[in-house]
Design a protein around this motif. Structure first.
Motif, PDB file in Angstrom:
ATOM      1  N   PRO A   1       0.805  -1.225   0.000  1.00  0.00           N
ATOM      2  CA  PRO A   1       0.000   0.000   0.000  1.00  0.00           C
ATOM      3  C   PRO A   1       0.837   1.273   0.000  1.00  0.00           C
ATOM      4  N   LEU A   2       1.992   1.232   0.682  1.00  0.00           N
ATOM      5  CA  LEU A   2       2.858   2.406   0.731  1.00  0.00           C
ATOM      6  C   LEU A   2       3.533   2.641  -0.619  1.00  0.00           C
ATOM      7  N   ILE A   3       3.977   1.559  -1.264  1.00  0.00           N
ATOM      8  CA  ILE A   3       4.559   1.677  -2.612  1.00  0.00           C
ATOM      9  C   ILE A   3       3.518   2.245  -3.569  1.00  0.00           C
ATOM     10  N   ASP A   4       2.299   1.737  -3.477  1.00  0.00           N
ATOM     11  CA  ASP A   4       1.218   2.215  -4.343  1.00  0.00           C
ATOM     12  C   ASP A   4       0.913   3.694  -4.078  1.00  0.00           C
ATOM     13  N   HIS A   5       0.965   4.083  -2.824  1.00  0.00           N
ATOM     14  CA  HIS A   5       0.681   5.477  -2.458  1.00  0.00           C
ATOM     15  C   HIS A   5       1.659   6.432  -3.130  1.00  0.00           C
ATOM     16  N   TYR A   6       2.955   6.117  -3.045  1.00  0.00           N
ATOM     17  CA  TYR A   6       3.961   7.004  -3.641  1.00  0.00           C
ATOM     18  C   TYR A   6       3.933   6.954  -5.170  1.00  0.00           C
ATOM     19  N   ALA A   7       3.487   5.835  -5.727  1.00  0.00           N
ATOM     20  CA  ALA A   7       3.342   5.748  -7.184  1.00  0.00           C
ATOM     21  C   ALA A   7       2.215   6.662  -7.662  1.00  0.00           C
ATOM     22  N   ARG A   8       1.137   6.702  -6.894  1.00  0.00           N
ATOM     23  CA  ARG A   8      -0.009   7.551  -7.254  1.00  0.00           C
ATOM     24  C   ARG A   8       0.233   9.026  -6.920  1.00  0.00           C
ATOM     25  N   HIS A   9       1.031   9.264  -5.877  1.00  0.00           N
ATOM     26  CA  HIS A   9       1.232  10.632  -5.403  1.00  0.00           C
ATOM     27  C   HIS A   9       2.724  10.931  -5.211  1.00  0.00           C
ATOM     28  N   PRO A  10       3.492  11.006  -6.296  1.00  0.00           N
ATOM     29  CA  PRO A  10       4.929  11.279  -6.151  1.00  0.00           C
ATOM     30  C   PRO A  10       5.210  12.619  -5.477  1.00  0.00           C
ATOM     31  N   GLU A  11       4.267  13.564  -5.594  1.00  0.00           N
ATOM     32  CA  GLU A  11       4.453  14.879  -4.977  1.00  0.00           C
ATOM     33  C   GLU A  11       4.352  14.820  -3.447  1.00  0.00           C
ATOM     34  N   ALA A  12       3.947  13.671  -2.917  1.00  0.00           N
ATOM     35  CA  ALA A  12       3.799  13.541  -1.467  1.00  0.00           C
ATOM     36  C   ALA A  12       5.134  13.572  -0.742  1.00  0.00           C
ATOM     37  N   LEU A  13       6.234  13.306  -1.452  1.00  0.00           N
ATOM     38  CA  LEU A  13       7.558  13.323  -0.825  1.00  0.00           C
ATOM     39  C   LEU A  13       8.552  13.923  -1.814  1.00  0.00           C
ATOM     40  N   GLU A  14       9.087  15.060  -1.479  1.00  0.00           N
ATOM     41  CA  GLU A  14      10.046  15.746  -2.345  1.00  0.00           C
ATOM     42  C   GLU A  14      11.226  16.243  -1.513  1.00  0.00           C
ATOM     43  N   PRO A  15      12.436  16.327  -2.145  1.00  0.00           N
ATOM     44  CA  PRO A  15      12.746  16.149  -3.564  1.00  0.00           C
ATOM     45  C   PRO A  15      12.800  14.671  -3.979  1.00  0.00           C
ATOM     46  N   GLU A  16      12.954  14.459  -5.278  1.00  0.00           N
ATOM     47  CA  GLU A  16      12.909  13.111  -5.844  1.00  0.00           C
ATOM     48  C   GLU A  16      13.968  12.196  -5.241  1.00  0.00           C
ATOM     49  N   VAL A  17      15.153  12.736  -4.971  1.00  0.00           N
ATOM     50  CA  VAL A  17      16.236  11.899  -4.436  1.00  0.00           C
ATOM     51  C   VAL A  17      15.831  11.291  -3.089  1.00  0.00           C
ATOM     52  N   ARG A  18      15.075  12.033  -2.282  1.00  0.00           N
ATOM     53  CA  ARG A  18      14.637  11.507  -0.983  1.00  0.00           C
ATOM     54  C   ARG A  18      13.491  10.520  -1.164  1.00  0.00           C
ATOM     55  N   ARG A  19      12.622  10.771  -2.148  1.00  0.00           N
ATOM     56  CA  ARG A  19      11.542   9.813  -2.428  1.00  0.00           C
ATOM     57  C   ARG A  19      12.128   8.486  -2.886  1.00  0.00           C
ATOM     58  N   ASN A  20      13.132   8.529  -3.737  1.00  0.00           N
ATOM     59  CA  ASN A  20      13.783   7.299  -4.202  1.00  0.00           C
ATOM     60  C   ASN A  20      14.456   6.562  -3.047  1.00  0.00           C
ATOM     61  N   GLU A  21      15.014   7.329  -2.113  1.00  0.00           N
ATOM     62  CA  GLU A  21      15.654   6.727  -0.934  1.00  0.00           C
ATOM     63  C   GLU A  21      14.624   5.952  -0.107  1.00  0.00           C
ATOM     64  N   ILE A  22      13.465   6.548   0.096  1.00  0.00           N
ATOM     65  CA  ILE A  22      12.404   5.901   0.866  1.00  0.00           C
ATOM     66  C   ILE A  22      11.854   4.686   0.125  1.00  0.00           C
ATOM     67  N   LEU A  23      11.652   4.821  -1.179  1.00  0.00           N
ATOM     68  CA  LEU A  23      11.134   3.690  -1.962  1.00  0.00           C
ATOM     69  C   LEU A  23      12.102   2.513  -1.919  1.00  0.00           C
ATOM     70  N   SER A  24      13.386   2.805  -1.939  1.00  0.00           N
ATOM     71  CA  SER A  24      14.400   1.744  -1.848  1.00  0.00           C
ATOM     72  C   SER A  24      14.293   1.012  -0.506  1.00  0.00           C
ATOM     73  N   LEU A  25      14.087   1.758   0.571  1.00  0.00           N
ATOM     74  CA  LEU A  25      13.932   1.144   1.894  1.00  0.00           C
ATOM     75  C   LEU A  25      12.670   0.287   1.961  1.00  0.00           C
ATOM     76  N   ILE A  26      11.582   0.803   1.406  1.00  0.00           N
ATOM     77  CA  ILE A  26      10.316   0.067   1.438  1.00  0.00           C
ATOM     78  C   ILE A  26      10.428  -1.224   0.629  1.00  0.00           C
ATOM     79  N   GLU A  27      10.985  -1.124  -0.572  1.00  0.00           N
ATOM     80  CA  GLU A  27      11.068  -2.278  -1.465  1.00  0.00           C
ATOM     81  C   GLU A  27      12.021  -3.351  -0.952  1.00  0.00           C
TER      82      GLU A  27
END
Length: 259
Positions: free
Chosen positions: A133-159
């Motif tokens: 659900p968290l991966i899906d959330h950020y996929a639908r709402h990339p603007e929810a976490l900015e900048p992109e480098v930090r969003r990618n960091e979080i997605l890497s941790l989640i995945e």
């Protein structure tokens, strides 16, 4: 506010950490008295800097305790809290458990201190349940976490996989007691994050109805994981919408290190 957007600017102090308790003890003060002193100092600084705010939340406030108690009970009723055992490296300065791979030469990479090995019976939150659900959330709402480098960091941790997290600490009185087990207090991150809700008088205050979830958080990168993973998951588990926008900046530095 200058743009005409209805605004509720929340400032405050997170007070239920072990660091606060130890600092108070070092100064020969009751922990609450020490926090009262720190509130005055912070308010004075913001006034000198001409920083305005609508409300000042403290995690020792009665309204915060009431809100935390209500939300913890709501998550437990949904079946997302259970009892278990945990052991691992714990950094007292971060107030967080650290995986072996995250340590640098056996030390916390942020504070350069040796973590303590802790084994505890605790109450856990089913964070792992919300991985997809968290991966899906950020996929639908990339603007929810900015900048992109930090969003990618979080997605890497989640995945890489989410482990369930402890929401309680045993053997201490400084904190908000768990409503269903008075032998424990609520883990500081599960307590502190909820100030964004209790500052709006969660669960049913008029400010809560008006402003949530159109929320802008401004944080430094060292607390990205609790805000980028724990916080939206806690909200989902409680049946609330995640905040709309997490803005992440770097460190304020003195010399070459974090202030």
């Amino acid at each position: 506010r200058l743009a005409g957007v209805p605004t509720h600017f929340l400032m405050g102090n997170d007070e239920h950490s072990l660091n606060v308790f130890r600092r108070a003890k070092e100064q020969g003060l009751d922990a609450k008295a020490y926090c009262d002193q720190m509130e005055r100092e912070f308010r004075e600084v913001w006034q000198r800097l001409n920083v305005s705010f609508d409300d000042f939340i403290r995690t020792t406030d009665d309204r915060h305790r009431v809100g935390v108690t209500a939300l913890v009970e709501r998550i437990r009723a949904a079946g997302d809290i259970y009892e278990g055992h945990y052991e691992g490296w714990y950094c007292n300065s971060c107030e967080a458990f650290k995986q072996e791979k995250d340590l640098v030469d056996g030390q916390c990479p942020v504070h350069r201190t040796q973590p303590d090995w802790i084994t505890e019976k605790n109450h856990f939150f089913r964070l792992s349940k919300y991985q997809q659900p968290l991966i899906d959330h950020y996929a639908r709402h990339p603007e929810a976490l900015e900048p992109e480098v930090r969003r990618n960091e979080i997605l890497s941790l989640i995945e890489s996989g989410l482990d369930d997290i402890s929401i309680s600490r045993a053997g201490q009185a400084w904190g908000i007691p768990l409503p269903f087990d008075a032998n424990y207090v609520t883990y500081v991150w599960f307590d502190a994050l909820l100030n964004y809700l209790t500052g709006l008088d969660y669960p049913d205050g008029p400010a809560m109805q008006k402003f949530w979830p159109v929320c802008q958080h401004l944080i430094a990168k060292d607390i990205l994981k609790p805000h980028g993973i724990y916080w939206p998951t806690i909200l989902k588990a409680a049946g609330l919408e995640p905040c709309r926008h997490l803005n992440v900046h770097g460190y304020w530095q003195i010399g070459q290190g974090k202030m």
